[in-house]
Structure formats: structure tokens, C-alpha cells
Design a protein around this motif. Structure first.
Motif, mmCIF file in Angstrom:
data_model
loop_
_atom_site.group_PDB
_atom_site.id
_atom_site.type_symbol
_atom_site.label_atom_id
_atom_site.label_comp_id
_atom_site.label_asym_id
_atom_site.label_seq_id
_atom_site.Cartn_x
_atom_site.Cartn_y
_atom_site.Cartn_z
ATOM 1 N N HIS A 23 0.850 -1.192 0.000
ATOM 2 C CA HIS A 23 0.000 0.000 0.000
ATOM 3 C C HIS A 23 0.881 1.237 0.000
ATOM 4 C CE1 HIS A 23 -3.666 -2.258 0.942
ATOM 5 N NE2 HIS A 23 -2.950 -2.937 1.814
ATOM 6 N N SER A 24 0.336 2.361 -0.501
ATOM 7 C CA SER A 24 1.061 3.634 -0.497
ATOM 8 C C SER A 24 0.148 4.747 -0.020
ATOM 9 C CB SER A 24 1.540 3.998 -1.903
ATOM 10 O OG SER A 24 2.664 3.250 -2.244
ATOM 11 N N PHE A 25 0.762 5.756 0.603
ATOM 12 C CA PHE A 25 0.045 6.967 1.008
ATOM 13 C C PHE A 25 0.964 8.143 0.723
ATOM 14 C CE2 PHE A 25 -1.245 10.284 3.969
ATOM 15 C CZ PHE A 25 -2.613 10.321 3.734
ATOM 16 N N SER A 26 0.434 9.217 0.121
ATOM 17 C CA SER A 26 1.251 10.378 -0.257
ATOM 18 C C SER A 26 0.622 11.686 0.188
ATOM 19 C CB SER A 26 1.408 10.455 -1.780
ATOM 20 O OG SER A 26 2.078 9.348 -2.268
ATOM 21 N N ARG A 27 1.479 12.671 0.434
ATOM 22 C CA ARG A 27 1.060 14.050 0.676
ATOM 23 C C ARG A 27 2.029 14.939 -0.085
ATOM 24 N NH1 ARG A 27 -3.702 14.916 2.130
ATOM 25 N NH2 ARG A 27 -3.221 16.919 3.028
ATOM 26 N N THR A 72 5.980 10.052 -0.098
ATOM 27 C CA THR A 72 5.176 8.844 -0.306
ATOM 28 C C THR A 72 5.688 7.741 0.619
ATOM 29 O OG1 THR A 72 4.818 9.418 -2.622
ATOM 30 C CG2 THR A 72 4.423 7.118 -1.998
ATOM 31 N N PHE A 73 4.770 7.139 1.360
ATOM 32 C CA PHE A 73 5.084 6.018 2.254
ATOM 33 C C PHE A 73 4.503 4.756 1.633
ATOM 34 C CE2 PHE A 73 3.732 3.614 6.243
ATOM 35 C CZ PHE A 73 5.000 3.125 6.514
ATOM 36 N N GLN A 116 8.004 -4.797 4.710
ATOM 37 C CA GLN A 116 8.805 -3.837 3.957
ATOM 38 C C GLN A 116 8.281 -2.437 4.207
ATOM 39 O OE1 GLN A 116 7.762 -5.390 -0.043
ATOM 40 N NE2 GLN A 116 7.073 -3.326 -0.473
ATOM 41 N N PHE A 117 9.161 -1.433 4.018
ATOM 42 C CA PHE A 117 8.727 -0.039 4.060
ATOM 43 C C PHE A 117 9.687 0.802 3.238
ATOM 44 C CE2 PHE A 117 11.789 0.097 7.564
ATOM 45 C CZ PHE A 117 12.431 1.318 7.359
ATOM 46 N N LYS A 118 9.146 1.904 2.728
ATOM 47 C CA LYS A 118 9.952 2.875 1.999
ATOM 48 C C LYS A 118 9.242 4.216 2.080
ATOM 49 C CE LYS A 118 12.332 3.344 -2.406
ATOM 50 N NZ LYS A 118 12.482 2.707 -3.721
ATOM 51 N N ALA A 119 9.973 5.256 2.466
ATOM 52 C CA ALA A 119 9.447 6.624 2.456
ATOM 53 C C ALA A 119 10.296 7.398 1.462
ATOM 54 C CB ALA A 119 9.527 7.244 3.840
ATOM 55 N N THR A 164 19.000 6.826 1.034
ATOM 56 C CA THR A 164 19.590 7.289 -0.223
ATOM 57 C C THR A 164 19.293 8.790 -0.331
ATOM 58 O OG1 THR A 164 17.595 6.871 -1.530
ATOM 59 C CG2 THR A 164 19.156 5.032 -1.311
ATOM 60 N N GLU A 165 19.560 9.392 -1.481
ATOM 61 C CA GLU A 165 19.288 10.823 -1.663
ATOM 62 C C GLU A 165 17.800 11.144 -1.559
ATOM 63 O OE1 GLU A 165 20.760 12.485 -5.313
ATOM 64 O OE2 GLU A 165 22.687 12.987 -4.400
ATOM 65 N N THR A 166 16.950 10.176 -1.918
ATOM 66 C CA THR A 166 15.518 10.471 -1.963
ATOM 67 C C THR A 166 14.631 9.484 -1.203
ATOM 68 O OG1 THR A 166 15.305 9.238 -4.028
ATOM 69 C CG2 THR A 166 15.704 11.613 -4.226
ATOM 70 N N ALA A 167 15.209 8.479 -0.532
ATOM 71 C CA ALA A 167 14.360 7.486 0.143
ATOM 72 C C ALA A 167 15.008 6.906 1.403
ATOM 73 C CB ALA A 167 14.019 6.348 -0.818
ATOM 74 N N VAL A 168 14.142 6.452 2.298
ATOM 75 C CA VAL A 168 14.536 5.683 3.477
ATOM 76 C C VAL A 168 13.768 4.378 3.353
ATOM 77 C CG1 VAL A 168 14.542 5.556 5.989
ATOM 78 C CG2 VAL A 168 14.625 7.770 4.864
ATOM 79 N N SER A 169 14.473 3.240 3.427
ATOM 80 C CA SER A 169 13.768 1.974 3.263
ATOM 81 C C SER A 169 14.369 0.880 4.131
ATOM 82 C CB SER A 169 13.780 1.548 1.792
ATOM 83 O OG SER A 169 15.105 1.490 1.317
ATOM 84 N N HIS A 170 13.592 -0.193 4.305
ATOM 85 C CA HIS A 170 14.057 -1.336 5.079
ATOM 86 C C HIS A 170 15.243 -1.973 4.350
ATOM 87 C CE1 HIS A 170 11.954 -3.535 1.965
ATOM 88 N NE2 HIS A 170 12.493 -4.656 2.415
ATOM 89 N N ARG A 171 16.090 -2.651 5.093
ATOM 90 C CA ARG A 171 17.200 -3.374 4.487
ATOM 91 C C ARG A 171 16.870 -4.862 4.558
ATOM 92 N NH1 ARG A 171 22.580 -1.082 6.249
ATOM 93 N NH2 ARG A 171 22.240 0.341 4.528
ATOM 94 N N GLU A 172 16.711 -5.456 3.390
ATOM 95 C CA GLU A 172 16.338 -6.872 3.256
ATOM 96 C C GLU A 172 17.241 -7.756 4.116
ATOM 97 O OE1 GLU A 172 13.508 -9.178 2.046
ATOM 98 O OE2 GLU A 172 13.679 -7.339 0.883
ATOM 99 N N GLY A 173 16.619 -8.614 4.923
ATOM 100 C CA GLY A 173 17.373 -9.560 5.737
ATOM 101 C C GLY A 173 17.886 -8.989 7.050
ATOM 102 N N LYS A 174 17.851 -7.679 7.231
ATOM 103 C CA LYS A 174 18.346 -7.044 8.464
ATOM 104 C C LYS A 174 17.217 -6.402 9.272
ATOM 105 C CE LYS A 174 22.841 -7.515 7.608
ATOM 106 N NZ LYS A 174 23.710 -8.347 8.409
#
Length: 157
Positions: free
Chosen positions: A36-40, A48-49, A91-94, A128-138
Motif C-alpha cells: 500500500h502507499s500513502f502520499s502528501r 510517499t510512504f 517492507q517499508f519505503k518513504a 539514499t538521496e531520496t528514500a529511506v527503506s528497510h534493508r532486506e534480511g536485516k
């Protein structure tokens, strides 16, 4: 770093930055394993989350986006107001659009009452420059808050 902390705090606490533009919205984080995604957005800037979660029932979360008075910083905070999420995040990514991340942090528990924010371990997520996300396996499947402070591009004269 102190300036970034102030900007992040201003984004998380509506009404603390006079002259700054901001917007807060509530949304449901839904379990079931689907993505799912949610944006403002504020003008050309957006946050966007995107996530996938399991277990439990829908949880009420909030997203706050804000721009500093000088338009130099864009902030995005995503959190569960009750403090701790009981969902199992797979998983997550903002992501931010229109700005580059200066500072970001992910938390397994958000501050509530006398409790403090509990940050994820550095190896559990990546920035990264434009995102924060989960690290697979960690990533240990716990998420209750994300805070991003990004620098907006400057138009030099």
C-alpha cells in the motif's frame, strides 16, 4: 545537526514553526501482506510512504509534510500517534520528491507520554538521496515512526 533536529521536531509538532507551510493527514496502515502507499504533497514537494504489513487490524497513522519558512527544508514525518505499532512490517519505503535527504531516522517505537522514540539499528534500514527503506534480511519487522528532513533545490540568481 541541531538545525535538522529542530526542523524534524517542527514537522512532528504542528503549529511550532510560524510562517512555515505544513499539512497533516491521517491514514490507515492495513495488514494483509499487500503493498500500500500513502502520499502528501506541498507544491512540487511530495512524500510517499509505501509498505507491506501483516497481523492485527488496521492502525491509524499520520503523515505530516512541511516546508521551512525560507523554503530551504522539506520535512516528512510518518508515525503512529499511539506510539507502538503492533503490525509486522515486511517492507517499508518513504520517498521524497523535489528535495534531497539531509537527515532521516526510522523508529521501532514512537514517543508517547514518558516514553522516548526508540530508533531502529542502523543496519536495519538504508538512506539514499531520496528514500529511506528497510534493508532486506536485516530489518526486524518493527516500525512506528519515520522522520525525513530534505534540502530543497535553490534557485541561484
Amino acid at each position: 545537526a541541531a538545525l535538522l533536529c529542530l526542523a524534524a521536531r517542527a514537522a512532528a509538532e504542528p503549529g511550532t514553526a510560524p510562517g512555515a507551510a505544513q499539512s497533516t493527514a491521517e491514514f490507515d496502515v492495513r495488514p494483509g501482506g499487500e503493498v500500500h502507499s500513502f502520499s502528501r504533497s506541498l507544491g512540487d514537494l511530495a512524500c510517499t510512504f509505501t509498505y507491506s504489513a501483516q497481523g492485527g487490524t488496521n492502525e491509524q497513522w499520520q503523515m505530516n509534510v512541511g516546508v521551512s519558512e525560507d523554503n530551504g527544508l522539506f520535512s516528512c514525518s510518518i508515525w503512529r500517534p499511539q506510539g507502538k505499532s503492533y503490525l509486522f512490517f515486511t517492507q517499508f519505503k518513504a520517498e521524497v520528491k523535489g528535495a534531497k535527504i539531509e537527515h532521516a531516522m526510522a523508529y521501532s517505537q514512537a514517543a508517547v507520554g514518558a516514553q522516548s522514540d526508540i530508533p531502529l539499528k542502523q543496519e536495519e534500514f538504508e538512506i539514499t538521496e531520496t528514500a529511506v527503506s528497510h534493508r532486506e534480511g536485516k530489518f526486524r519487522f518493527e516500525l512506528s515512526k519515520l522522520v525525513i528532513v530534505a534540502k530543497t533545490p535553490r534557485d541561484e540568481l
